[in-house]
Design an enzyme around this catalytic site. Structure first.
Site, PDB file in Angstrom:
ATOM      1  CD  GLU A  65       4.989 -12.465 -21.814  1.00  0.00           C
ATOM      2  OE1 GLU A  65       3.857 -12.018 -22.024  1.00  0.00           O
ATOM      3  OE2 GLU A  65       5.293 -13.005 -20.754  1.00  0.00           O
TER       4      GLU A  65
ATOM      5  CB  CYS B  34      -0.837   0.022   1.267  1.00  0.00           C
ATOM      6  SG  CYS B  34      -1.574  -1.538   1.629  1.00  0.00           S
TER       7      CYS B  34
ATOM      8  CE  LYS C 200       0.503  -7.763 -15.226  1.00  0.00           C
ATOM      9  NZ  LYS C 200       1.684  -8.622 -15.343  1.00  0.00           N
TER      10      LYS C 200
ATOM     11  NE  ARG D  29       4.105   1.639  -1.709  1.00  0.00           N
ATOM     12  CZ  ARG D  29       5.117   0.774  -1.579  1.00  0.00           C
ATOM     13  NH1 ARG D  29       6.090   0.771  -2.470  1.00  0.00           N
ATOM     14  NH2 ARG D  29       5.158  -0.095  -0.602  1.00  0.00           N
TER      15      ARG D  29
ATOM     16  CG  ASN E 226       2.889  -1.037   2.937  1.00  0.00           C
ATOM     17  OD1 ASN E 226       2.205  -2.047   2.754  1.00  0.00           O
ATOM     18  ND2 ASN E 226       3.992  -0.789   2.278  1.00  0.00           N
ATOM     19  N   GLY E 227       2.041  -3.094   5.549  1.00  0.00           N
ATOM     20  CA  GLY E 227       2.817  -4.239   6.050  1.00  0.00           C
ATOM     21  C   GLY E 227       1.886  -5.341   6.495  1.00  0.00           C
TER      22      GLY E 227
ATOM     23  CG  HIS F  40       9.684 -39.109 -28.376  1.00  0.00           C
ATOM     24  ND1 HIS F  40       9.641 -40.455 -28.644  1.00  0.00           N
ATOM     25  CD2 HIS F  40      10.159 -38.983 -27.118  1.00  0.00           C
ATOM     26  CE1 HIS F  40      10.029 -41.127 -27.575  1.00  0.00           C
ATOM     27  NE2 HIS F  40      10.354 -40.269 -26.628  1.00  0.00           N
TER      28      HIS F  40
ATOM     29  CD  GLU G 283       6.777 -17.648 -17.006  1.00  0.00           C
ATOM     30  OE1 GLU G 283       5.806 -18.203 -17.569  1.00  0.00           O
ATOM     31  OE2 GLU G 283       6.852 -16.419 -16.839  1.00  0.00           O
TER      32      GLU G 283
ATOM     33  CD1 TRP H  80      -2.095  -5.396  -3.357  1.00  0.00           C
ATOM     34  CD2 TRP H  80      -2.893  -4.125  -4.992  1.00  0.00           C
ATOM     35  NE1 TRP H  80      -2.230  -6.180  -4.449  1.00  0.00           N
ATOM     36  CE2 TRP H  80      -2.734  -5.450  -5.485  1.00  0.00           C
ATOM     37  CE3 TRP H  80      -3.386  -3.170  -5.862  1.00  0.00           C
ATOM     38  CZ2 TRP H  80      -3.045  -5.819  -6.791  1.00  0.00           C
ATOM     39  CZ3 TRP H  80      -3.690  -3.551  -7.161  1.00  0.00           C
ATOM     40  CH2 TRP H  80      -3.519  -4.838  -7.618  1.00  0.00           C
TER      41      TRP H  80
ATOM     42  CE  LYS I 237       7.335 -13.244 -18.237  1.00  0.00           C
ATOM     43  NZ  LYS I 237       6.300 -14.193 -18.172  1.00  0.00           N
TER      44      LYS I 237
HETATM   45  C1  AGP Z   1       2.548 -13.587 -18.822  1.00  0.00           C
HETATM   46  O1  AGP Z   1       3.793 -12.906 -18.874  1.00  0.00           O
HETATM   47  C2  AGP Z   1       1.574 -13.006 -19.803  1.00  0.00           C
HETATM   48  N1  AGP Z   1       1.376 -11.629 -19.531  1.00  0.00           N
HETATM   49  C3  AGP Z   1       0.288 -13.821 -19.897  1.00  0.00           C
HETATM   50  O2  AGP Z   1       0.618 -15.097 -20.396  1.00  0.00           O
HETATM   51  C4  AGP Z   1      -0.472 -14.034 -18.585  1.00  0.00           C
HETATM   52  O3  AGP Z   1       0.256 -14.876 -17.725  1.00  0.00           O
HETATM   53  C5  AGP Z   1      -1.824 -14.699 -18.904  1.00  0.00           C
HETATM   54  O4  AGP Z   1      -2.557 -13.838 -19.722  1.00  0.00           O
HETATM   55  C6  AGP Z   1      -2.628 -15.028 -17.629  1.00  0.00           C
HETATM   56  O5  AGP Z   1      -2.895 -13.853 -16.940  1.00  0.00           O
HETATM   57  P1  AGP Z   1      -3.537 -13.970 -15.446  1.00  0.00           P
HETATM   58  O6  AGP Z   1      -2.503 -14.620 -14.571  1.00  0.00           O
HETATM   59  O7  AGP Z   1      -3.842 -12.563 -15.055  1.00  0.00           O
HETATM   60  O8  AGP Z   1      -4.763 -14.826 -15.569  1.00  0.00           O
END
Ligand code: AGP
Length: 624
Positions: free
Chosen positions: A503, A17, A619, A43, A116-117, A519, A496, A90, A500
């Site tokens: 994307e 927060c 996002k 925040r 905050n904490g 395979h 993962e 938050w 990264k």
């Molecule tokens: C991850 O870096 C991406 N931004 C994307 O794959 C994300 O993880 C996915 O859209 C799921 O989002 P969420 O965790 O908010 O459901």
């Protein structure tokens, strides 16, 4: 009371927060507090409140909602008085409600606190205070602080406010940044810090305290950093720093901050993504302060489930994939990771009252994930949620949910929320293993101890390997393809790492369990192709060496993420990144993901892209 309402009622504790306080030599504090909270909005922004002192009287305005919404209803600037404190929240436990927004007061309304904490022992302190007659209006952990101070003054009237605060702080276990005002000494603010950030600003007009520099950077760049275990007395001319332990005075001169306001919000980092990668030791510490009863509630549902689906998208799906190894290896619970976008086709007809869905979503708003849980709920399945955004759709649909407590994640690429998800999932797997008697107390203690060390391990990776990874990014940035391979739980980590890089650096990347190479995929390998192997020293180590050799034999450049000092794999690698020794296999995705996050970030920079705003991505993907 239904479980979800109980969760909302039970625990509302601020993790990430923004707090702000100011003592002005002239003029009203409220407008400055309001504008400063706006600059701390990154925040947290689901409720806001201000308290000001004027002629010995305290006035408070607070409500749930974003700062602008609350200002529109209550006019946050319209409060007289030259001294005040404010808070932007938050939520991480329980939906954001007015009753739980800060500031909080004691019984008399003469002591007011923003915080905050995480106060870890707040339940014990609260019942102690209630037995002494204190009446509480919220269920937050924060609210115990004004009552602790009130009780200290009741028992020792000769104490001044600073001494009463000091005495109260010694009762608290956990993290805090407090700002406190009181009608007893209406010319000062007392603030104090343990782990949660706190910084002072100072200029000719007054003295300020805040969670972060951006709050006051518009009015001064003279800052005084406050350390853990320190308490500060602010007046309109000066500040006095004292040690909480013994009250001794500490002298510390202001420093000049050369950041722009924009940089300050990123704490000096060029992008939110790298700031959030660096935040992970702190956010991981926060996930380790989870109240047991949240974890126990989820564990109970998982334990009684007939079948468990782990449903998510993207990075959150990779957390689910890793979790399936954790639940299986620790608790002997089979779970089924499912891409949310495939759930309806794959399980829409079979999911039933005996099914349990653990949906993982940092935003809590991903349309595919919500569609999957809605379908499951309509078929009477039990829906559990793990999210970073309390009050999100997922928390409203879930029967029981838990927050990852990572604070807002601004970068589009998920980083700190991923490792926080893994930490919470590992805690759930551990608790389930214990509940099912699948793990000895010694094993439990060892794993809990190792999990507790993860924040420091992550910190050491960032500090010791970041430069080397920057060099690797330079070396491989122009590769036309990347491979990311792993075995066992490291398959999830490799997936993962691939996502990264794809994307934010837009390099076509391929990932599959290393054992699958022969395979088919190995036919793709050409001379010089970079192949990233995620290969901790666990049960898969020996077989991974075979996979590395088969790739090497075909001309691949081996980039290995290894345990420190792993000579066997070092000798086979063109490049390697080292992770500290002794991480239990089930916990390796957390630290081993860090180098892959950094590799993606620095590769994107090498290619001239903005890692915070990758093309075509949002996002939160709220469309199916
Ligand atoms: C991850 O870096 C991406 N931004 C994307 O794959 C994300 O993880 C996915 O859209 C799921 O989002 P969420 O965790 O908010 O459901």
């Amino acid at each position: 009371m239904p479980v979800k309402e109980q969760l909302i009622a039970e625990g509302l504790r601020q993790k990430m927060c923004g707090i702000f306080g100011c003592v002005l030599s002239e003029g009203n504090a409220a407008p400055l507090i309001h504008s400063s909270l706006k600059r701390l909005e990154y925040r947290g922004y689901d409720s806001v409140g201000i308290a000001v002192l004027n002629n010995g009287k305290i006035s408070i305005k607070k409500d749930q909602g974003k700062i602008d919404e609350v200002h529109k209803i209550h006019n946050l600037d319209d409060l007289p008085g030259n001294i005040g404190i404010g808070h932007t929240r938050w939520a991480t436990h329980g939906a954001p409600l007015k009753i739980n927004s800060h500031p909080h007061t004691d019984c008399s309304g003469e002591i007011v606190v923003v915080h905050n904490g995480i106060i870890e022992n707040f339940l014990d302190l609260k019942s102690e205070l209630q037995n002494l007659g204190h009446i509480f209006s919220s269920k937050t952990d924060t609210e115990i602080m004004p009552h602790l101070i009130e009780e200290a003054l009741k028992q020792n009237p000769q104490l001044n406010i600073q001494q009463a605060v000091q005495q109260s702080l010694k009762r608290i276990e956990g993290s805090y940044a407090f700002a406190i005002i009181s009608t007893r000494e209406p010319d000062k603010i007392i603030c104090a810090r343990n782990e949660s950030p706190l910084v002072l600003g100072i200029n000719h007009k007054g003295v300020f305290c805040a969670s972060d520099i951006p709050a006051f950077l518009e009015v001064t760049n003279k800052a005084v950093m406050i350390n853990n275990g320190e308490l500060v007395i602010l007046t309109n001319q000066d500040y006095e720093i004292k040690k909480i332990s013994d009250g001794s005075t500490i002298t510390r001169e202001p420093i000049s901050i050369e950041w722009t306001a924009e940089m300050a919000v990123k704490q000096g980092h060029p992008h939110f993504m790298i700031k959030e990668i660096h935040e992970q030791p702190e956010t991981l510490r926060n996930t380790l302060r989870m109240q047991d009863h949240y974890l126990d509630l989820l564990t109970t549902f998982l334990d009684r489930a007939n079948e468990v689906f782990l449903v998510a998208c993207g990075t959150s799906y990779h957390a689910c994939l890793a979790a399936s190894y954790m639940f299986s290896k620790l608790a002997f619970l089979p779970t089924y990771p499912v891409y949310a976008s495939e759930f309806l086709e794959q399980h829409g007809k079979s999911v039933n009252i005996d099914s349990t869905i653990l949906a993982v979503s940092q935003s809590g708003e991903t349309a595919d994930t919500l569609a999957a849980v809605n379908c499951a709920q309509q078929r009477a399945a039990t829906v559990l949620g793990l999210t970073n955004v309390i009050g999100s759709s997922l928390t409203r649909i879930s029967r029981v949910y838990i927050g990852t407590q990572s604070g807002p994640e601004i970068g589009v690429a998920a980083t700190k929320t991923f490792t926080s998800q893994l930490s919470v999932l590992a805690q759930l797997a551990l608790k389930l293993a214990k509940k099912r008697g699948k793990i000895s107390q010694d094993e439990m203690d060892t794993l809990e101890e190792k999990l507790g060390q993860i924040p420091e391990v992550v910190n050491s990776i960032v500090t010791s390997q970041e430069q080397k990874i920057q060099q690797l990014a330079k070396k491989y940035a122009n590769s036309k393809v990347f491979f990311f391979l792993g075995r066992g739980i490291s398959t999830a980590t490799a997936f993962e790492g691939r996502l990264k890089l794809m994307e934010i650096a837009y390099i076509p990347s391929i990932s599959f369990p290393a054992g699958e190479s022969k395979h088919g995929p190995i036919s793709l390998i050409e001379n010089g192709f970079p192949v990233v192997f995620v290969c901790p020293k666990d049960d898969t180590h020996k077989t991974v060496i075979g996979n590395i050799m088969e790739m090497k034999a075909r001309g691949a450049h081996i980039i290995a993420v290894i345990e420190e000092g792993d000579q066997d794999i070092k000798s086979l690698s063109d490049d390697y990144i080292e992770v500290p020794k002794g991480i239990p296999s089930v916990l390796t995705p957390i630290p081993y993901a860090i180098p892959l996050q950094l590799l993606a970030y620095y590769t994107a920079l090498e290619k001239g892209f903005n890692p915070d705003m990758p093309r075509n991505l949002a996002k939160s993907v709220t469309v199916k």
